[in-house]
Design a protein around this motif. Sequence first.
Motif, PDB file in Angstrom:
ATOM      1  N   THR A   1       0.848  -1.192   0.000  1.00 46.77           N
ATOM      2  CA  THR A   1       0.000   0.000   0.000  1.00 46.77           C
ATOM      3  C   THR A   1       0.879   1.237   0.000  1.00 46.77           C
ATOM      4  N   SER A   2       0.504   2.208  -0.802  1.00 48.01           N
ATOM      5  CA  SER A   2       1.255   3.455  -0.872  1.00 48.01           C
ATOM      6  C   SER A   2       1.186   4.189   0.460  1.00 48.01           C
ATOM      7  N   LEU A   3       2.332   4.604   0.969  1.00 54.33           N
ATOM      8  CA  LEU A   3       2.350   5.365   2.217  1.00 54.33           C
ATOM      9  C   LEU A   3       1.828   6.778   2.017  1.00 54.33           C
ATOM     10  N   ARG A   4       1.851   7.258   0.780  1.00 53.02           N
ATOM     11  CA  ARG A   4       1.430   8.632   0.510  1.00 53.02           C
ATOM     12  C   ARG A   4      -0.074   8.743   0.277  1.00 53.02           C
ATOM     13  N   THR A   5      -0.636   7.812  -0.499  1.00 49.43           N
ATOM     14  CA  THR A   5      -2.057   7.901  -0.855  1.00 49.43           C
ATOM     15  C   THR A   5      -2.929   6.912  -0.109  1.00 49.43           C
ATOM     16  N   GLY A   6      -2.324   5.864   0.446  1.00 45.47           N
ATOM     17  CA  GLY A   6      -3.119   4.846   1.119  1.00 45.47           C
ATOM     18  C   GLY A   6      -3.794   3.877   0.181  1.00 45.47           C
ATOM     19  N   ARG A   7      -3.519   3.961  -1.115  1.00 43.60           N
ATOM     20  CA  ARG A   7      -4.111   3.054  -2.091  1.00 43.60           C
ATOM     21  C   ARG A   7      -3.119   1.953  -2.447  1.00 43.60           C
ATOM     22  N   PRO A   8      -3.614   0.816  -2.937  1.00 42.46           N
ATOM     23  CA  PRO A   8      -2.694  -0.266  -3.341  1.00 42.46           C
ATOM     24  C   PRO A   8      -1.714   0.201  -4.409  1.00 42.46           C
ATOM     25  N   VAL A   9      -0.473  -0.227  -4.271  1.00 42.11           N
ATOM     26  CA  VAL A   9       0.559   0.184  -5.224  1.00 42.11           C
ATOM     27  C   VAL A   9       0.246  -0.340  -6.617  1.00 42.11           C
ATOM     28  N   ALA A  10      -0.283  -1.572  -6.709  1.00 42.67           N
ATOM     29  CA  ALA A  10      -0.616  -2.133  -8.021  1.00 42.67           C
ATOM     30  C   ALA A  10      -1.637  -1.265  -8.739  1.00 42.67           C
ATOM     31  N   ARG A  11      -2.605  -0.731  -8.005  1.00 45.78           N
ATOM     32  CA  ARG A  11      -3.601   0.139  -8.628  1.00 45.78           C
ATOM     33  C   ARG A  11      -2.973   1.449  -9.076  1.00 45.78           C
ATOM     34  N   GLU A  12      -2.043   1.984  -8.284  1.00 48.87           N
ATOM     35  CA  GLU A  12      -1.360   3.215  -8.674  1.00 48.87           C
ATOM     36  C   GLU A  12      -0.525   3.003  -9.938  1.00 48.87           C
ATOM     37  N   LEU A  13       0.142   1.856 -10.018  1.00 49.01           N
ATOM     38  CA  LEU A  13       0.950   1.574 -11.206  1.00 49.01           C
ATOM     39  C   LEU A  13       0.072   1.375 -12.432  1.00 49.01           C
ATOM     40  N   TRP A  14      -1.075   0.739 -12.269  1.00 47.91           N
ATOM     41  CA  TRP A  14      -1.988   0.557 -13.398  1.00 47.91           C
ATOM     42  C   TRP A  14      -2.541   1.895 -13.863  1.00 47.91           C
ATOM     43  N   ARG A  15      -2.828   2.778 -12.907  1.00 50.05           N
ATOM     44  CA  ARG A  15      -3.406   4.076 -13.245  1.00 50.05           C
ATOM     45  C   ARG A  15      -2.417   4.956 -14.002  1.00 50.05           C
ATOM     46  N   THR A  16      -1.139   4.839 -13.687  1.00 49.45           N
ATOM     47  CA  THR A  16      -0.137   5.721 -14.284  1.00 49.45           C
ATOM     48  C   THR A  16       0.758   5.035 -15.306  1.00 49.45           C
ATOM     49  N   GLY A  17       0.902   3.716 -15.202  1.00 48.83           N
ATOM     50  CA  GLY A  17       1.870   3.019 -16.044  1.00 48.83           C
ATOM     51  C   GLY A  17       1.559   3.086 -17.523  1.00 48.83           C
ATOM     52  N   TRP A  18       0.268   2.951 -17.891  1.00 45.25           N
ATOM     53  CA  TRP A  18      -0.060   2.953 -19.321  1.00 45.25           C
ATOM     54  C   TRP A  18       0.210   4.310 -19.954  1.00 45.25           C
ATOM     55  N   ARG A  19       0.067   5.392 -19.157  1.00 48.34           N
ATOM     56  CA  ARG A  19       0.366   6.716 -19.702  1.00 48.34           C
ATOM     57  C   ARG A  19       1.855   6.865 -19.987  1.00 48.34           C
ATOM     58  N   THR A  20       2.681   6.329 -19.084  1.00 45.96           N
ATOM     59  CA  THR A  20       4.127   6.386 -19.311  1.00 45.96           C
ATOM     60  C   THR A  20       4.530   5.520 -20.490  1.00 45.96           C
ATOM     61  N   LEU A  21       3.928   4.337 -20.623  1.00 44.74           N
ATOM     62  CA  LEU A  21       4.238   3.485 -21.768  1.00 44.74           C
ATOM     63  C   LEU A  21       3.847   4.166 -23.072  1.00 44.74           C
ATOM     64  N   LEU A  22       2.708   4.847 -23.082  1.00 44.69           N
ATOM     65  CA  LEU A  22       2.288   5.584 -24.278  1.00 44.69           C
ATOM     66  C   LEU A  22       3.270   6.700 -24.600  1.00 44.69           C
TER      67      LEU A  22
END
Length: 278
Positions: A48-69
Amino acid sequence: DPVALYVNVQSLSPDEMRTVRHELGLDGSLPVRYGAWLGRMVQGDLGTSLRTGRPVARELWRTGWRTLLLTGSAMVLTLLFAAITAYLAAMQRHPAWAAALTALGYVFSGLPVFWLGYLAIYLATTYFHVLPLTTSAEATAGSWSFFLVPVVVLGLGNGTVSEVTRHLGTHLQGVLQEDYIRTARAKGASLWRHLYKDGFVMPLSSLLANKIPYVLGGAIVVEQVFNWPGMGRLTWQAASDRDYPTLLGVTLLAALIVRGAHILKEAVQVAVNPQLAD
């Protein structure tokens, strides 16, 4: 201390501090904590992210595709610029254009990517008027203007354009000296049919796989400069906030991307030249 992100450590008693650290999983030694993370990671839990309190996997999914693009488009631009410049230089048909593009590639490679980013923002907002002065992260992710400008900056300013152009030009010059190319020239056949595999596909696939780490590193700066809501900006924020679970997740995903690029390179080269599979 990551605990300071959640509470005012000066207002807590030692017992309350121990309780908070236990809830965050920070009360064990470093090997114990890393071993626990590895065990959860194997099960698909990145913490879990210490900054947002959300699962890290969800944070990576939310941002990862934008970086890949962003990085994928930037690499296409890098390879396109390098291929055109190297082809013109190797064929010696337009020496003035080849020299100008080569010099431009060295200039772009020598400029710091953050400085080039701010220069692009200044030109885009002041002279071309394709970017507003202020925007939100949602607008950034949904506008083509906010996508194209970072792609140009990252594609030409990641520090690899001149190197890719130089290596590709040297390889092309070597291929042009092969006997089958001379035979094709003598017959008046299309050189592109004979050049694109050994002259472009093989070296470009290797260069692409080797330069992925540089582009991912440049994406951290570019995303921060352009407020692009991708994994690079997430990494910057996680490093600033000492969000260790997010940093571990980003490192794992980046390693998978780099390794995947090398596997894709091997697959492409075997498809072009099946003898490499032996």
